[in-house]
Design a protein around this motif. Structure first.
Motif, PDB file in Angstrom:
ATOM      1  N   ASN A 188      -5.117   4.588   7.370  1.00 46.19           N
ATOM      2  CA  ASN A 188      -5.778   3.654   6.454  1.00 46.19           C
ATOM      3  C   ASN A 188      -5.525   3.952   4.988  1.00 46.19           C
ATOM      4  N   ALA A 189      -5.272   5.214   4.629  1.00 46.06           N
ATOM      5  CA  ALA A 189      -5.035   5.521   3.211  1.00 46.06           C
ATOM      6  C   ALA A 189      -3.770   4.839   2.689  1.00 46.06           C
ATOM      7  N   PRO A 190      -2.615   4.998   3.344  1.00 47.19           N
ATOM      8  CA  PRO A 190      -1.437   4.281   2.836  1.00 47.19           C
ATOM      9  C   PRO A 190      -1.597   2.766   2.940  1.00 47.19           C
ATOM     10  N   GLN A 191      -2.291   2.297   3.955  1.00 47.65           N
ATOM     11  CA  GLN A 191      -2.526   0.860   4.080  1.00 47.65           C
ATOM     12  C   GLN A 191      -3.294   0.336   2.874  1.00 47.65           C
ATOM     13  N   LEU A 192      -4.365   1.027   2.475  1.00 46.06           N
ATOM     14  CA  LEU A 192      -5.172   0.572   1.341  1.00 46.06           C
ATOM     15  C   LEU A 192      -4.385   0.649   0.036  1.00 46.06           C
ATOM     16  N   LEU A 193      -3.600   1.708  -0.143  1.00 50.71           N
ATOM     17  CA  LEU A 193      -2.783   1.796  -1.355  1.00 50.71           C
ATOM     18  C   LEU A 193      -1.793   0.633  -1.410  1.00 50.71           C
ATOM     19  N   GLN A 194      -1.157   0.346  -0.306  1.00 53.48           N
ATOM     20  CA  GLN A 194      -0.187  -0.753  -0.291  1.00 53.48           C
ATOM     21  C   GLN A 194      -0.879  -2.092  -0.554  1.00 53.48           C
ATOM     22  N   LEU A 195      -2.029  -2.329   0.054  1.00 55.17           N
ATOM     23  CA  LEU A 195      -2.775  -3.569  -0.191  1.00 55.17           C
ATOM     24  C   LEU A 195      -3.190  -3.690  -1.653  1.00 55.17           C
ATOM     25  N   SER A 196      -3.286  -2.535  -2.325  1.00 55.78           N
ATOM     26  CA  SER A 196      -3.723  -2.502  -3.725  1.00 55.78           C
ATOM     27  C   SER A 196      -2.568  -2.497  -4.706  1.00 55.78           C
ATOM     28  N   GLY A 197      -1.338  -2.619  -4.213  1.00 55.32           N
ATOM     29  CA  GLY A 197      -0.191  -2.695  -5.103  1.00 55.32           C
ATOM     30  C   GLY A 197       0.476  -1.380  -5.406  1.00 55.32           C
ATOM     31  N   ILE A 198       0.209  -0.352  -4.606  1.00 57.02           N
ATOM     32  CA  ILE A 198       0.854   0.951  -4.775  1.00 57.02           C
ATOM     33  C   ILE A 198       1.660   1.236  -3.519  1.00 57.02           C
ATOM     34  N   GLY A 199       2.969   1.212  -3.646  1.00 54.15           N
ATOM     35  CA  GLY A 199       3.811   1.418  -2.473  1.00 54.15           C
ATOM     36  C   GLY A 199       5.217   0.926  -2.707  1.00 54.15           C
ATOM     37  N   PRO A 200       5.991   0.775  -1.630  1.00 56.78           N
ATOM     38  CA  PRO A 200       7.367   0.287  -1.769  1.00 56.78           C
ATOM     39  C   PRO A 200       7.383  -1.121  -2.365  1.00 56.78           C
ATOM     40  N   ALA A 201       8.078  -1.290  -3.469  1.00 60.75           N
ATOM     41  CA  ALA A 201       8.038  -2.561  -4.196  1.00 60.75           C
ATOM     42  C   ALA A 201       8.498  -3.728  -3.327  1.00 60.75           C
ATOM     43  N   ALA A 202       9.569  -3.546  -2.575  1.00 62.18           N
ATOM     44  CA  ALA A 202      10.083  -4.635  -1.747  1.00 62.18           C
ATOM     45  C   ALA A 202       9.071  -5.055  -0.690  1.00 62.18           C
ATOM     46  N   LEU A 203       8.394  -4.083  -0.105  1.00 61.88           N
ATOM     47  CA  LEU A 203       7.377  -4.380   0.906  1.00 61.88           C
ATOM     48  C   LEU A 203       6.228  -5.180   0.296  1.00 61.88           C
ATOM     49  N   LEU A 204       5.751  -4.737  -0.866  1.00 59.11           N
ATOM     50  CA  LEU A 204       4.628  -5.426  -1.504  1.00 59.11           C
ATOM     51  C   LEU A 204       5.020  -6.846  -1.904  1.00 59.11           C
ATOM     52  N   GLN A 205       6.192  -6.994  -2.471  1.00 62.87           N
ATOM     53  CA  GLN A 205       6.647  -8.321  -2.888  1.00 62.87           C
ATOM     54  C   GLN A 205       6.836  -9.246  -1.689  1.00 62.87           C
ATOM     55  N   GLU A 206       7.292  -8.698  -0.593  1.00 62.32           N
ATOM     56  CA  GLU A 206       7.461  -9.487   0.633  1.00 62.32           C
ATOM     57  C   GLU A 206       6.147 -10.124   1.065  1.00 62.32           C
ATOM     58  N   HIS A 207       5.046  -9.422   0.809  1.00 62.05           N
ATOM     59  CA  HIS A 207       3.738  -9.916   1.240  1.00 62.05           C
ATOM     60  C   HIS A 207       2.921 -10.501   0.093  1.00 62.05           C
ATOM     61  N   GLY A 208       3.561 -10.737  -1.035  1.00 62.33           N
ATOM     62  CA  GLY A 208       2.903 -11.406  -2.143  1.00 62.33           C
ATOM     63  C   GLY A 208       1.874 -10.568  -2.866  1.00 62.33           C
ATOM     64  N   ILE A 209       2.059  -9.261  -2.860  1.00 63.97           N
ATOM     65  CA  ILE A 209       1.119  -8.356  -3.511  1.00 63.97           C
ATOM     66  C   ILE A 209       1.713  -7.896  -4.848  1.00 63.97           C
ATOM     67  N   GLU A 210       0.918  -7.999  -5.901  1.00 63.66           N
ATOM     68  CA  GLU A 210       1.366  -7.560  -7.222  1.00 63.66           C
ATOM     69  C   GLU A 210       1.598  -6.055  -7.222  1.00 63.66           C
ATOM     70  N   VAL A 211       2.721  -5.637  -7.776  1.00 62.65           N
ATOM     71  CA  VAL A 211       3.067  -4.217  -7.795  1.00 62.65           C
ATOM     72  C   VAL A 211       2.415  -3.551  -9.006  1.00 62.65           C
TER      73      VAL A 211
END
Length: 538
Positions: free
Chosen positions: A257-280
């Motif tokens: 859940n920790a990496p999941q929450l960081l990614q949902l919050s815009g902290i993570g692999p840029a391509a992954l976040l952009q793929e899901h419409g999350i601001e980096v």
């Protein structure tokens, strides 16, 4: 919106400790958000009740990994605690810290303050070990550790003798001066009840007016003002709620859940976040990467005499052990299924053990569908000896599937994806048969059931352990700690690289997995991490 000094996301093995220590001085207000509910459930409190929680969605996230080529295409079941106490409320309770050199490896990787000499005082301060206090053990701490040598099944003592005949020393304490050898596991119970992190730390702390615990609260994203984390948004009872943190947001949600929450919050692999419409907010390819986990397998034999199968399978046996537990809080239900165990080297030239052993005085070749095997042992007398690798070189990942916080993330274990991991597991399963063939154990065996005597050559043994191995529930390193932001997620002080006011404090920060069960090290990380927070906010 309410404001607190600190918001802690997750009440698991580390989060419970963080909440306790941050609220202890009474000067700081602390909010704890827990997606699950109360731990005051009979099968959570009863030690062997974790068989009932293995698939229970009321206390368990019930994750499923992706089909894994290394596991013959199997999609592994990943239970993780969704309850006060987190996975410490549904685990097997074995108290093993890890090899001292594991923590020295952490320090040598550029993380000052994380060597064994640094963390040993914390382990000792945490413990109330009824084996007694010495240079390695502690007494008087919040985590009661039970010594079970006098309570184990007689077959466990045969296993200990057999392992010694196979060349392993008898070891009275895997957390003592040497980890190698075989012995009886210490477990986290007290008075016949589970000693979870919630019972040891969070429940006492909840009596303080400055600690506020909200259950049924699923954190959906971390709130930012510029580069600074200022709060957490969460869902509860169908409503979206926001809470502000005047000092820090602390993610203690665990390795999934920790990496999941960081990614949902815009902290993570840029391509992954952009793929899901999350601001980096901060691009970091290591969020969710570097997943490490122990893989384990059981070998099973038919015994000549009765094992726990004949007590735990029939209705009258269940009634008898249940009544004993209710009346006296002892007996098989007050223990873990892994009564004995140990650590060994598959190659004598290795500097430290690379394999862990588990002995179970019952067998579960044919569990009932949808039920944890320990609740339906075989009709015939049987027992199992299991093992898991201590330092696998295979690496996996955990990534979000979408921007929906309710959707489980994608878990890619990549088990046995390196020749190293395959070769050492092959050597390890051969050693299990050496133990079984020793005079003490052979005298109790009526035949090998799994994998069976027909499985002999290397190719067949490898095919078998790929088909039958699986996680032993020790995922770590998905928010890896390190000094270099280019190769890690958090600093040695557990601050998330690239942003302010945000830390991760749980097993996801481990630079590398420890040898043995990870719960003790996760609790230690919560203790040490909370101390760092307090040092920075005097």
């Amino acid at each position: 919106m309410k404001q607190f000094d600190f918001i802690v996301v997750g009440s698991g093995s580390a989060g419970s400790v963080v909440a306790d220590r941050l609220s202890a001085n009474g000067r700081h207000s602390v909010l704890v958000l827990e997606a699950g509910g109360s731990d005051r459930r009979f099968f959570v409190q009863m030690p062997l009740g974790y068989g009932k929680t293995f698939f229970d969605p009321s206390v368990n996230w019930n994750y499923r990994a992706e089909p894994d080529p290394g596991l013959a295409g199997n999609a592994d079941h990943w239970p993780r605690g969704k309850v006060l106490g987190g996975s410490s409320s549904i685990n097997a309770m074995v108290w093993v810290r890890g090899h001292p050199s594991d923590f020295d490896d952490w320090r040598e990787a550029g993380n000052p303050g994380w060597g064994y000499s640094d963390v040993l005082p914390i382990f000792r301060a945490m413990e109330d070990n009824d084996a007694g206090e010495d240079e390695w053990r502690g007494r008087g701490g919040p985590v009661h550790v039970t010594e079970l040598t006098r309570f184990v099944h007689p077959l466990c003592n045969l296993y200990l003798k057999a392992a010694q005949e196979a060349g392993l020393p008898l070891n009275p304490d895997f957390n003592g001066p040497d980890q190698e050898g075989v012995g009886v596991y210490q477990i986290t119970t007290r008075g016949g009840r589970r000693m979870s992190a919630a019972r040891a730390f969070l429940r006492p702390a909840m009596k303080r007016p400055n600690l506020h615990v909200v259950t049924g609260a699923l954190a959906t994203r971390i709130l930012f003002e510029g580069r600074r984390a200022i709060g957490v948004e969460y869902m509860r009872n169908g409503q979206t709620v926001q809470a502000l943190a005047g000092r820090e947001v602390i993610v203690s949600a665990g390795s999934v859940n920790a990496p999941q929450l960081l990614q949902l919050s815009g902290i993570g692999p840029a391509a992954l976040l952009q793929e899901h419409g999350i601001e980096v907010h901060h691009a970091n390819d290591h969020v969710g990467a570097n997943l490490q986990d122990h893989q384990g397998i059981n070998y099973t034999w038919r015994a000549k005499n009765a094992t726990l199968n004949q007590l735990l399978r029939p209705w009258w046996g269940k009634l008898m052990v249940g009544a004993r537990y209710l009346l006296t809080r002892d007996g098989p239900l007050s223990m873990s299924m892994n009564q004995g165990g140990g650590f060994f080297r598959t190659d004598p030239s290795l500097a430290r053990p690379n394999m862990q052993l588990y002995f179970q005085a019952f067998s579960t070749v044919l569990p009932r569908p949808g039920e944890r095997p320990i609740l339906s042992p075989d009709a015939w007398p049987g027992f199992s000896i299991g093992l898991s690798n201590c330092r696998p070189t295979s690496r996996g990942s955990i990534t979000i599937r979408s921007a929906d916080p309710c959707e489980h993330p994608r878990i890619v274990a990549n088990a046995f994806s390196t020749d190293h991991d395959v070769d050492e597991m092959l050597a390890a399963v051969k050693f299990l048969r050496r133990i079984a063939a020793s005079p003490a154990m052979a005298s109790a065996i009526d035949g090998e059931v799994l994998p069976g005597p027909d499985v002999q050559n290397d190719e067949a043994l490898i095919e078998d352990f790929r088909k039958r191995s699986g996680t032993v529930y020790h995922p770590v390193s998905t928010c890896r700690m390190g000094p270099d932001p280019a190769s890690s997620v958090v600093s040695p002080r557990l601050k998330v690289h690239g942003v302010d006011g945000l830390r991760v404090i749980d097993a996801s920060v481990f630079p590398s997995v420890v040898a043995g069960n990870t719960n003790a090290a996760a609790i230690m990380t919560g203790w040490k991490g909370a101390d760092m927070v307090l040092e920075d906010h005097r």
